[in-house]
Design a protein around this motif. Sequence first.
Motif, short mmCIF file in Angstrom:
data_model
loop_
_atom_site.label_atom_id
_atom_site.label_comp_id
_atom_site.label_asym_id
_atom_site.label_seq_id
_atom_site.Cartn_x
_atom_site.Cartn_y
_atom_site.Cartn_z
N UNK A 25 44.09 3.97 -0.28
CA UNK A 25 45.07 5.04 -0.13
C UNK A 25 46.24 4.59 0.75
N UNK A 26 45.93 3.85 1.80
CA UNK A 26 46.99 3.34 2.67
C UNK A 26 47.88 2.36 1.92
N UNK A 27 47.28 1.48 1.12
CA UNK A 27 48.07 0.53 0.34
C UNK A 27 48.98 1.24 -0.65
N UNK A 28 48.45 2.23 -1.34
CA UNK A 28 49.26 2.97 -2.31
C UNK A 28 50.44 3.65 -1.63
N UNK A 29 50.17 4.32 -0.54
CA UNK A 29 51.23 5.05 0.16
C UNK A 29 52.25 4.12 0.79
N UNK A 30 51.80 3.05 1.40
CA UNK A 30 52.73 2.14 2.09
C UNK A 30 53.59 1.36 1.09
N UNK A 31 53.02 0.94 -0.02
CA UNK A 31 53.83 0.25 -1.03
C UNK A 31 54.87 1.18 -1.62
N UNK A 32 54.48 2.40 -1.87
CA UNK A 32 55.44 3.37 -2.39
C UNK A 32 56.52 3.68 -1.35
N UNK A 33 56.13 3.81 -0.10
CA UNK A 33 57.11 4.07 0.96
C UNK A 33 58.05 2.89 1.16
N UNK A 34 57.53 1.68 1.10
CA UNK A 34 58.37 0.49 1.25
C UNK A 34 59.39 0.41 0.12
N UNK A 35 58.95 0.68 -1.09
CA UNK A 35 59.87 0.66 -2.22
C UNK A 35 60.92 1.75 -2.10
N UNK A 36 60.51 2.93 -1.64
CA UNK A 36 61.46 4.03 -1.46
C UNK A 36 62.51 3.66 -0.40
N UNK A 37 62.07 3.07 0.69
CA UNK A 37 63.00 2.67 1.75
C UNK A 37 63.97 1.60 1.25
N UNK A 38 63.46 0.62 0.53
CA UNK A 38 64.34 -0.42 -0.02
C UNK A 38 65.32 0.15 -1.04
N UNK A 39 64.85 1.05 -1.88
CA UNK A 39 65.74 1.66 -2.87
C UNK A 39 66.83 2.48 -2.20
N UNK A 40 66.45 3.21 -1.17
CA UNK A 40 67.46 3.98 -0.42
C UNK A 40 68.46 3.06 0.25
N UNK A 41 67.99 1.95 0.81
CA UNK A 41 68.88 0.98 1.43
C UNK A 41 69.86 0.39 0.44
N UNK A 42 69.38 0.07 -0.74
CA UNK A 42 70.25 -0.46 -1.80
C UNK A 42 71.29 0.58 -2.19
N UNK A 43 70.84 1.81 -2.33
CA UNK A 43 71.76 2.88 -2.72
C UNK A 43 72.82 3.12 -1.65
N UNK A 44 72.42 3.11 -0.39
CA UNK A 44 73.37 3.33 0.70
C UNK A 44 74.36 2.17 0.78
N UNK A 45 73.87 0.94 0.64
CA UNK A 45 74.76 -0.22 0.70
C UNK A 45 75.78 -0.20 -0.43
N UNK A 46 75.32 0.10 -1.63
CA UNK A 46 76.26 0.12 -2.76
C UNK A 46 77.21 1.30 -2.68
N UNK A 47 76.75 2.43 -2.19
CA UNK A 47 77.64 3.59 -2.01
C UNK A 47 78.71 3.29 -0.96
N UNK A 48 78.30 2.65 0.12
CA UNK A 48 79.26 2.29 1.17
C UNK A 48 80.28 1.29 0.66
N UNK A 49 79.81 0.32 -0.11
CA UNK A 49 80.74 -0.66 -0.68
C UNK A 49 81.74 0.01 -1.61
N UNK A 50 81.26 0.89 -2.47
CA UNK A 50 82.18 1.55 -3.41
C UNK A 50 83.12 2.51 -2.69
N UNK A 51 82.64 3.20 -1.66
CA UNK A 51 83.51 4.12 -0.91
C UNK A 51 84.61 3.35 -0.18
N UNK A 52 84.24 2.27 0.49
CA UNK A 52 85.24 1.46 1.19
C UNK A 52 86.22 0.83 0.20
N UNK A 53 85.71 0.40 -0.93
CA UNK A 53 86.57 -0.19 -1.95
C UNK A 53 87.57 0.84 -2.46
N UNK A 54 87.09 2.05 -2.72
CA UNK A 54 87.98 3.12 -3.20
C UNK A 54 89.06 3.42 -2.16
#
Length: 188
Positions: A25-54
């Motif tokens: 259960x810990x492995x399932x939750x932590x892997x899902x949480x790690x992926x969620x955090x990385x996906x959010x980081x990617x989304x924030x980085x790309x949003x920031x890049x596009x906002x600054x570019x605009x």
Amino acid sequence: VFLLSLSFLLDGFALWHTSAYYHIITMLNMNSALWYINSRGIRVASSSLSRCFRQDVAIECTAAMISRYRFLWLNLSELLQALGNAYARTYSTYCLFMFVNITVAIYGALSEIIDHGFGFSFKEIGLIVDTVYCSTLLFIFCDCSHNATLQVAQGVQDTLLSINLLKVDQPTQKEIDLFIQAIEMNPA
């Protein structure tokens, strides 16, 4: 809580048997949480890049500025590819485990229902809860991936396509064209 209630409600399922499931259960939750955090980081980085570019395009649209953002884009893309390569086997195994877990839980629940009728026992409810839980984690995993992928190229590409090419000089037009080609060849 679910495992503790199973140990009290099922005959032959002692409390110490639940210790075999905590790491899963810990492995399932932590892997899902790690992926969620990385996906959010990617989304924030790309949003920031596009906002600054605009914002920078609205101030001045020069070939040098677009070239700098193209290199930033390529660096972000390289970083994302390295992240994908690093996690490829881990999350492939994670998805396979989730699919197998969902399949076995559905099979177990349906076979219990077929064998013993529609009187829901704790075993059937546990298998149904396992199916819903793993399906929810898999949905979160896939939804985060999908949203992050959509976000990466969309903002920058929209800004590039909104630039009036008649108002910029020839080198800037060439940089815009190169940037759009870089996005098309390497979308994430």
